[in-house]
Design a protein around this motif. Structure first.
Motif, PDB file in Angstrom:
ATOM      1  N   MET A 199       0.833  -1.206   0.000  1.00  0.00           N
ATOM      2  CA  MET A 199       0.000   0.000   0.000  1.00  0.00           C
ATOM      3  C   MET A 199       0.869   1.258   0.000  1.00  0.00           C
ATOM      4  O   MET A 199       0.589   2.222  -0.724  1.00  0.00           O
ATOM      5  N   ALA A 200       1.922   1.240   0.818  1.00  0.00           N
ATOM      6  CA  ALA A 200       2.793   2.420   0.911  1.00  0.00           C
ATOM      7  C   ALA A 200       3.505   2.663  -0.417  1.00  0.00           C
ATOM      8  O   ALA A 200       3.650   3.811  -0.857  1.00  0.00           O
TER       9      ALA A 200
ATOM     10  N   ALA B 278       1.108   4.154  -2.928  1.00  0.00           N
ATOM     11  CA  ALA B 278       0.919   5.576  -2.641  1.00  0.00           C
ATOM     12  C   ALA B 278       2.168   6.361  -3.035  1.00  0.00           C
ATOM     13  O   ALA B 278       2.074   7.459  -3.577  1.00  0.00           O
ATOM     14  N   GLY B 279       3.338   5.767  -2.767  1.00  0.00           N
ATOM     15  CA  GLY B 279       4.593   6.466  -3.029  1.00  0.00           C
ATOM     16  C   GLY B 279       4.843   6.718  -4.504  1.00  0.00           C
ATOM     17  O   GLY B 279       5.415   7.737  -4.875  1.00  0.00           O
TER      18      GLY B 279
ATOM     19  N   LEU C 261     -14.052   9.163   0.907  1.00  0.00           N
ATOM     20  CA  LEU C 261     -12.915   8.328   1.328  1.00  0.00           C
ATOM     21  C   LEU C 261     -11.778   8.411   0.317  1.00  0.00           C
ATOM     22  O   LEU C 261     -10.605   8.523   0.680  1.00  0.00           O
TER      23      LEU C 261
ATOM     24  N   TRP D 125      -4.716   7.829   0.521  1.00  0.00           N
ATOM     25  CA  TRP D 125      -3.798   7.041   1.356  1.00  0.00           C
ATOM     26  C   TRP D 125      -3.630   7.630   2.749  1.00  0.00           C
ATOM     27  O   TRP D 125      -3.231   6.935   3.685  1.00  0.00           O
TER      28      TRP D 125
ATOM     29  N   LEU E 166      -5.735   8.232   4.792  1.00  0.00           N
ATOM     30  CA  LEU E 166      -6.659   7.565   5.706  1.00  0.00           C
ATOM     31  C   LEU E 166      -5.929   6.598   6.635  1.00  0.00           C
ATOM     32  O   LEU E 166      -6.277   6.453   7.800  1.00  0.00           O
ATOM     33  N   VAL E 167      -4.904   5.900   6.119  1.00  0.00           N
ATOM     34  CA  VAL E 167      -4.225   4.892   6.937  1.00  0.00           C
ATOM     35  C   VAL E 167      -2.960   5.443   7.599  1.00  0.00           C
ATOM     36  O   VAL E 167      -2.267   4.717   8.311  1.00  0.00           O
ATOM     37  N   LEU E 168      -2.701   6.744   7.402  1.00  0.00           N
ATOM     38  CA  LEU E 168      -1.507   7.332   8.016  1.00  0.00           C
ATOM     39  C   LEU E 168      -1.513   7.224   9.550  1.00  0.00           C
ATOM     40  O   LEU E 168      -0.477   6.881  10.139  1.00  0.00           O
TER      41      LEU E 168
END
Lengths: 224, 320
Positions: free
Chosen positions: B65-66, B69-70, B167, B172, B174-176
């Motif tokens: 996921m990271a 996003a990255g 949402l 991303w 959101l999960v920070l």
């Protein structure tokens, strides 16, 4: 000293404006590696903590369908209209009222809202509506300033009045730590020594929200 | 046995995110269709099955996921908002009924928080006491959604679509909060706090009572800024600086020190992007262009409150 490498990664990553998720992950991996963990151990730790902290994301995910639905049908417009019928209302007073309500209920351990459930649908539209009624159409920078202060009123009300009358969270944490090292302190005295700051924070809110009102008034004076 | 678990609501949230991932996957106009749908599908998996998967599998899912996003493969959709005139017209028509659900939710959360944990029949409990507030929030949101659908006469799909749009706007970030909490956990496991407390304790002239107070309060604020969480900073700074210097060396009152030390930590929370759920996610929720706008609004307040805490602690901690 080398264990602080994670803090360095975060600082450099934020300064270079890299994607925050990646920076945080990299900081965790770097810290874990210098502490002697294997890559898979670090991934397992990330996975475990990530799962344990799912509850942090829950309120936003569950609240947004309700907020999105009502906003589509005009809730923000309705909230703004409601506040415009009150002549005494200003942005600052709306925020002070919410700050006081949020703080007052959190002294007994109650939680009446958060950014997704109260600030976006109710508090920010009210503060904007009040400013609109007083000063006419708002510039984008003024809207942004009102919204940022609305989020601040939630945080101030939430943080600083915690547990003064009914101890649930932080006071028990302090007590627990003291008990574990044999330091004597009563739950009551820990809770009560938080009270002067809670009152002071309400005063700080009153000051900053008044500054906000004055800035809004000054900005509208300039454009007319 | 517990009837209504927190896990139940986490699974519901996960199923909702899964539906969203499907929605993204079939949206031909979506600018980052593949990356975004994989991102939300992974999040859905972690929410629904996270408890039963091996932690290392979840870890690699989080890593994926990271990375998505990255490399900028997670983006918001190109769906249009409904025009403002239409919304205003409907607001006229529906009036205050539109507000019932959002007013009902906090009332239900408060009531639920008080009542739910007391309901039990022998060994069967309605909720786990330590999760009572979160379960109450979950229930209240479901009831609020039902009320909202009744008031607006909309199909459930509309709520799904609108919630999904919001949402995806958060994306991303959101999960920070969860990611930062994980970093905090790894810092704690690696012993980062002890190093920080050691440096603070050995480099400052803590034999002066005022210096001890300032060092402790500054340490709480700074270390909270690093960790994003005052609760994580508190044990480290209190065991490393507070108790040895303020209480043991100078005979300070631990109750006063603890209460005001924690509050000094909160001043740090107001100032740090690491406290993403309080500072960054709200900035995105409120559609602020400057992600740091909330922190900037809070900075003068945090400074004033911190100075007040230090002054009050110095005035009282050695006296009572």
């Amino acid at each position: 000293m080398i264990k602080l490498v994670g803090i360095l990664v975060v600082a450099v990553g934020f300064a270079c404006r890299l994607n925050t998720l990646l920076v945080v992950l990299a900081a965790g991996i770097a810290t874990g590696l210098v502490a002697g963990m294997s890559f898979n151990e670090i991934m397992a730790l990330f996975g475990q903590f990530f799962v344990d902290n799912r509850f942090m994301t829950l309120p936003v995910v569950l609240m947004l369908p309700v907020v999105g639905l009502l906003e589509r049908h005009g809730m923000k417009e309705r909230v703004a209209k409601l506040i415009q019928s009150s002549r005494a209302a200003t942005s600052g007073r709306v925020l002070l009222l919410y700050h006081a309500l949020r703080g007052g209920t959190s002294t007994v351990g109650l939680n009446i809202g958060n950014h997704a459930s109260m600030v976006r649908p109710i508090v920010a539209p009210m503060a904007e509506g009040a400013a609109l009624a007083k000063h006419g159409p708002l510039a984008p920078a003024e809207v942004a300033s009102i919204r940022a202060h609305a989020a601040a009123s939630e945080n101030l009300g939430n943080f600083f009045a915690d547990d003064i009358i009914v101890a649930v969270g932080p006071v028990l944490l302090i007590k627990g730590l003291y008990d574990s090292v044999g330091v004597a302190a009563s739950v009551w005295s820990i809770a009560l020594w938080g009270a002067p700051t809670a009152v002071f924070v309400l005063g700080v809110g009153w000051w900053r929200y008044r500054v906000l009102d004055r800035r809004l008034a000054a900005a509208s004076g300039k454009t007319r | 046995m517990t009837l209504l678990t927190l896990e139940f609501f986490l699974v519901i949230a996960g199923l909702y995110v899964a539906a969203m991932a499907v929605q993204v996957a079939v949206d031909r106009t979506h600018p980052k269709r593949l990356g975004s749908s994989v991102f939300w599908a992974l999040l859905a998996l972690v929410f629904v099955a996270g408890k039963h998967l091996p932690p290392v599998v979840v870890g690699y899912a989080v890593l994926a996921m990271a990375v998505l996003a990255g490399v900028r493969q997670v983006a918001a959709p190109r769906r249009e908002e409904r025009p403002a005139e239409e919304r205003a017209a409907e607001a006229e028509q529906l009036g205050n009924r539109l507000l019932w659900p959002v007013v009902a939710i906090p009332v239900l959360v408060v009531l639920g928080g008080i009542v739910l944990e007391r309901v039990r029949l022998g060994d069967v409990r309605l909720v786990e006491p330590r999760h009572a507030t979160q379960v109450a929030l979950g229930l209240a949101c479901l009831v609020g959604l039902g009320l909202g659908l009744r008031v607006t006469q909309a199909r459930p799909g509309v709520a799904l679509g609108e919630g999904g749009r919001l949402l995806e706007a958060i994306g991303w970030a959101l999960v920070l909060p969860q990611m930062l909490a994980s970093l905090g956990g790894i810092f704690a496991r690696a012993g980062v706090g002890e190093v920080v407390a050691g440096i603070a304790g050995s480099s400052l002239p803590t034999h002066l009572p005022l210096v001890a107070v300032v060092a402790y309060c500054a340490g709480m604020a700074l270390f909270t800024m690093v960790m994003g969480n005052a609760f994580a900073a508190f044990p480290v700074m209190t065991l490393g600086v507070g108790l040895p210097f303020i209480v043991n060396q100078h005979g300070g009152n631990p109750a006063i020190m603890g209460a005001l030390g924690m509050l000094s930590g909160y001043c740090g929370t107001l100032l740090t992007p690491m406290a993403a759920n309080f500072n960054l996610v709200p900035a995105i929720l409120l559609e602020l262009e400057d992600r740091n706008a909330v922190i900037k609004a809070q900075a003068p307040m945090a400074a004033a409150i911190w100075v007040f805490n230090v002054a009050l602690m110095y005035a009282c901690v050695y006296r009572f």
